[in-house]
Scaffold this motif. Structure first.
Motif, PDB file in Angstrom:
ATOM      1  N   ARG A   1       1.046  -1.142   0.103  1.00 40.62           N
ATOM      2  CA  ARG A   1      -0.016   0.054   0.065  1.00 40.62           C
ATOM      3  C   ARG A   1       0.732   1.206   0.150  1.00 40.62           C
ATOM      4  O   ARG A   1       2.036   1.283   0.673  1.00 40.62           O
TER       5      ARG A   1
ATOM      6  N   GLU B   1      -5.463  -5.404  -3.187  1.00 38.64           N
ATOM      7  CA  GLU B   1      -6.551  -4.435  -3.520  1.00 38.64           C
ATOM      8  C   GLU B   1      -6.219  -3.554  -4.703  1.00 38.64           C
ATOM      9  O   GLU B   1      -4.838  -3.203  -4.888  1.00 38.64           O
TER      10      GLU B   1
ATOM     11  N   ALA C   1      -4.107  -0.328  -4.719  1.00 38.13           N
ATOM     12  CA  ALA C   1      -3.492  -0.085  -3.474  1.00 38.13           C
ATOM     13  C   ALA C   1      -2.003   0.655  -3.359  1.00 38.13           C
ATOM     14  O   ALA C   1      -1.826   1.542  -2.349  1.00 38.13           O
TER      15      ALA C   1
END
Length: 448
Positions: A205, A239, A242
């Motif tokens: 992330r 994700e 991200a």
């Protein structure tokens, strides 16, 4: 037109726009990709679909159904999706994988994001690599003779084996993507294809998002309020987007949102396109950052300050520089935005409880109070991404200077990050991974 055509009409984004977080996916091409003219939701079902295949070389899109039917449509000759470094893209509904074949014939397999999966890591530890170590892995795959030291070559082969056989995950970051974009031609392809293949869809992330989450957590604790869910998102994740600091918040979408599905399916292919794009991106060096820190270090050195006073001044400066994120965190917590004034010692304690931002700030302080330190533009990327990885990834292979300083933080941050997970070469890294009991899927149970 098949829904698949719209899902796979992947954006052709400029690298600097994509990497710098300036609203990627807002181009006309992207809007066309996520606004299908044919929205038959029945195709978004594992009970119906088995494989979705886009074959650019044959100009054909096919949905293979569970009952044996094939739904096929021709890709128009002037379609944007034909201008691609990817020949074939396959979405496997049973395994939830995206397999791509580049126009050089290399297969790249990535895991797809699912909001319904509670433990997508399945016990696998994470390993973050600085760009120089990714280059070593690329050499091990494409030209092992380029690795001079046999021990380093063996370690690279072992790490590749661990990644390919379900032993570890190797998340990529936007720092990795940006530095790959600075390469060009055959060298860029080899590094980019290796990154895409071995990361398998896993991302780190974006550190700025991680910093904001950390600030929310420490300020929530300080003011006795509940920590919001957005401040507890995993740092190593599948994700979509991200690794960017943008406004695509896939974690906030409903699990059955078709746009979330399209993002999950297209994200690995978008990243692969960026990584193997043959053109060289424009390099952006943070010269202003270098000048500002050099001037501040000279100011501290020229004044009648003790070492503790220099450290307090450096921490106070860091808190001020992060003022906009502090204000945003307070607003997210429903607190008055003026509640960020505090004493220097309290500032230092708060930083010590933030694994990523705290480690980054401590590294900055160490360098700012050392007037002999040579500030270099490329140091900023190393500091931001390696400090973030050290706080949240199980193992880190860093460049030598930043990695050595990160390991020193164990003695100076009693409440912060345990940076003993940081190594500066692949040999000790792999030795530590294996000594912790990590095995591949074919060897037996995974665990540290």
């Amino acid at each position: 037109m098949l829904l698949f055509f719209c899902c796979c009409a992947l954006p052709r984004l400029k690298n600097d726009r994509f990497l710098d977080g300036r609203k990627p996916g807002r181009s006309k091409k992207f809007r066309a990709a996520i606004s299908p003219a044919y929205d038959d939701s029945v195709l978004l079902s594992r009970d119906i679909s088995k494989y979705w295949v886009i074959d650019r070389s044959q100009r054909k899109i096919t949905i293979l159904c569970q009952d044996g039917r094939e739904l096929t449509e021709e890709i128009p000759e002037d379609s944007d999706i034909l201008a691609s470094q990817i020949d074939i893209t396959i979405f496997d509904w049973e395994r939830w994988w995206i397999t791509s074949q580049t126009n050089r014939g290399h297969l790249i397999v990535a895991e797809a994001y699912s909001p319904r999966t509670e433990d997508p890591l399945h016990g696998r530890p994470s390993v973050y690599l600085d760009q120089n170590h990714w280059s070593t892995l690329a050499q091990a795959i494409f030209d092992p003779s380029q690795i001079k030291h046999p021990a380093e070559r063996d370690a690279a082969d072992e790490l590749i084996h661990l990644a390919q056989d379900g032993g570890v995950v190797l998340p990529m970051s936007s720092g990795n993507v940006r530095e790959t974009a600075n390469l060009y031609g055959d060298h860029r392809y080899k590094v980019g294809a290796s990154l895409a293949s071995l990361s398998g869809g896993w991302q780190l992330r974006h550190p700025l998002a991680v910093w904001r989450a950390e600030l929310m957590r420490v300020l929530a604790q300080r003011h006795g309020v509940e920590v919001p869910a957005v401040a507890t998102l995993p740092v190593v994740t599948l994700e979509p987007h991200a690794l960017l600091d943008d406004d695509v918040q896939a974690h906030a979408m409903e699990p059955d949102d078709p746009q979330l599905f399209i993002l999950a399916m297209s994200n690995p292919s978008v990243l692969l396109e960026l990584l193997v794009e043959p053109g060289k991106a424009e390099r952006i060096d943070p010269h202003a950052w270098v000048r500002s820190n050099r001037d501040f270090a000279e100011h501290l050195a020229s004044g009648p300050y003790t070492k503790p006073q220099k450290e307090q001044a450096a921490y106070a400066r860091a808190w001020t520089e992060n003022g906009s994120m502090v204000t945003a965190a307070l607003r997210e917590l429903g607190l008055a935005t003026g509640d960020n004034a505090m004493k220097p010692k309290e500032i230092q304690k708060l930083f010590a409880h933030m694994p990523a931002l705290g480690a980054f700030t401590k590294l900055m302080v160490m360098r700012q109070i050392n007037v002999s330190h040579k500030w270099r533009p490329n140091d900023l990327t190393d500091l931001i991404f390696l400090s973030c990885a050290a706080g949240y990834v199980d193992y880190v292979a860093a460049e030598k200077h930043t990695g050595t300083q990160l390991r020193q933080l164990n003695r100076s941050m009693p409440h912060g990050t345990d940076t003993s997970n940081v190594h500066t070469s692949l040999g000790p890294l792999v030795e530590k991974i294996r000594s912790d009991g990590v095995t591949t899927a074919s060897e037996g149970p995974i665990g540290r």
